[in-house]
Motif scaffolding. Sequence first.
Motif, short mmCIF file in Angstrom:
data_model
loop_
_atom_site.label_atom_id
_atom_site.label_comp_id
_atom_site.label_asym_id
_atom_site.label_seq_id
_atom_site.Cartn_x
_atom_site.Cartn_y
_atom_site.Cartn_z
N ALA A 170 4.88 0.14 -3.27
CA ALA A 170 3.88 -0.68 -2.60
C ALA A 170 2.90 -1.24 -3.63
O ALA A 170 2.87 -0.80 -4.78
CB ALA A 170 3.11 0.14 -1.56
N SER A 171 2.13 -2.21 -3.21
CA SER A 171 1.08 -2.75 -4.07
C SER A 171 0.08 -1.64 -4.42
O SER A 171 -0.21 -0.77 -3.59
CB SER A 171 0.36 -3.89 -3.34
OG SER A 171 -0.84 -4.23 -4.00
N GLY A 172 -0.45 -1.71 -5.64
CA GLY A 172 -1.43 -0.71 -6.04
C GLY A 172 -2.68 -0.72 -5.18
O GLY A 172 -3.39 0.28 -5.09
N GLY A 173 -2.95 -1.84 -4.52
CA GLY A 173 -4.14 -1.96 -3.69
C GLY A 173 -3.95 -1.50 -2.26
O GLY A 173 -4.91 -1.47 -1.48
N LEU A 174 -2.72 -1.14 -1.89
CA LEU A 174 -2.46 -0.72 -0.51
C LEU A 174 -2.97 0.70 -0.29
O LEU A 174 -2.63 1.62 -1.03
CB LEU A 174 -0.95 -0.77 -0.21
CG LEU A 174 -0.54 -0.34 1.20
CD1 LEU A 174 -1.04 -1.35 2.23
CD2 LEU A 174 0.97 -0.17 1.29
N GLU A 175 -3.80 0.87 0.72
CA GLU A 175 -4.29 2.20 1.06
C GLU A 175 -3.46 2.74 2.22
O GLU A 175 -3.46 2.18 3.32
CB GLU A 175 -5.77 2.13 1.46
CG GLU A 175 -6.70 1.73 0.32
CD GLU A 175 -8.16 1.80 0.70
OE1 GLU A 175 -8.45 2.29 1.82
OE2 GLU A 175 -9.00 1.36 -0.10
N VAL A 176 -2.75 3.81 1.94
CA VAL A 176 -1.91 4.43 2.96
C VAL A 176 -2.73 5.47 3.71
O VAL A 176 -3.39 6.33 3.11
CB VAL A 176 -0.68 5.10 2.30
CG1 VAL A 176 0.20 5.75 3.37
CG2 VAL A 176 0.12 4.08 1.50
N LYS A 177 -2.72 5.36 5.02
CA LYS A 177 -3.51 6.28 5.85
C LYS A 177 -3.03 7.71 5.67
O LYS A 177 -1.83 7.98 5.58
CB LYS A 177 -3.38 5.90 7.33
CG LYS A 177 -3.89 4.50 7.65
CD LYS A 177 -3.61 4.16 9.10
CE LYS A 177 -4.03 2.73 9.42
NZ LYS A 177 -3.69 2.36 10.82
N LYS A 178 -3.98 8.64 5.57
CA LYS A 178 -3.63 10.04 5.44
C LYS A 178 -2.92 10.53 6.70
O LYS A 178 -3.22 10.10 7.81
CB LYS A 178 -4.88 10.88 5.17
CG LYS A 178 -5.50 10.63 3.80
CD LYS A 178 -6.70 11.55 3.58
CE LYS A 178 -7.28 11.33 2.18
NZ LYS A 178 -8.44 12.22 1.92
N ASN A 179 -1.97 11.43 6.48
CA ASN A 179 -1.20 12.03 7.58
C ASN A 179 -0.35 11.01 8.34
O ASN A 179 0.11 11.28 9.45
CB ASN A 179 -2.14 12.76 8.57
CG ASN A 179 -2.95 13.85 7.89
OD1 ASN A 179 -2.45 14.56 7.02
ND2 ASN A 179 -4.22 13.96 8.27
N LEU A 180 -0.17 9.82 7.75
CA LEU A 180 0.70 8.83 8.38
C LEU A 180 2.15 9.25 8.19
O LEU A 180 2.58 9.52 7.06
CB LEU A 180 0.47 7.45 7.74
CG LEU A 180 1.26 6.27 8.33
CD1 LEU A 180 0.76 5.97 9.74
CD2 LEU A 180 1.13 5.04 7.44
#
Length: 317
Positions: A170-180
């Motif tokens: 993924a892009s370095g700027g993408l924030e993945v939601k915790k516990n997703l």
Amino acid sequence: MNYTLHQLHIFLKIAELKSITKTSEALHLTQPAVSIQLKNFQNQFPIPLTEVVGRQLYVTDFGMEIAHAAEKILNEVHAINYKTLAYEGQLSGRLKLSVVSTGKYVMPYFLSDFMRQNEGVDLIMDVTNKSQVVESLELNEVDFALVSVLPKKLKVNKVSLMQNKLFFIASGGLEVKKNLSKRKLFEEHPLIYREHGSATRSAMESFLSKNKFSVRKKIELTSNEAVKQAVLSGLGCSIMPLIGIGNELKKKDLQIIPVKGLPINTVWNLIWLKSKKMSPTALAYLNFITKEKDRIINEKFSWTNIGSISKVVCELI
């Protein structure tokens, strides 16, 4: 008639590609330069060699005859050059390879020392998708092919070069939601695919099917570099080979998102037809790669080992 070998070479490429633009790109010339040489060559014949219908360039029947003759002439010129070098005691000839598109990040490193050691060898390397690579091998158009999935319908010999690892990127700027959950991860973000016929796409689809992941939105692009740029821009995520994204990971422009079942591990294999009668040049290269592959991998690709990735990028996996 007063045509040159340069004009023959340009016209042969035009006959192959049916495009001034593609010919200029293939020969690293400007479009005006190609057009001028075509015009000068054409003026020496009373019968048209090409015609333009709409915006499409076509080669006439007479033009194809001239192209075949040009190919024979150029082959004879190459033969003269190779015989001269052979007489001087140098290895000479053409080495022809067809390489899957992700292999462009790998194959040059397995060629550079050999080419430096043998200045009389000319290299022709076509970079395309798996289907085209297998076809060129089947038609005996190349000495070797680089693939990560062995063709089932062809009888081939192989030298295994190195592992090809595919991660969820993924892009370095993408924030993945915790516990997703990983299932939600695939559902919430557009997934970027390679085109049909690509081994990377086949591996990706097999992984998704095995894990019963559904994809909300699909985007299809026709090269690994295009996929990388799309992921960098934030257009979507993808399952990509590690080998082509080392610099982007180091700079944290891209990130690896851990997903169970990844990485997908395949192996790049240098293959050739069992029935192939190898030229002295091809035999010399096979001998070189068999002896030197481990050294090249250790010198150029040690960073791709799982244990080394964390040293290149913090918290990748």
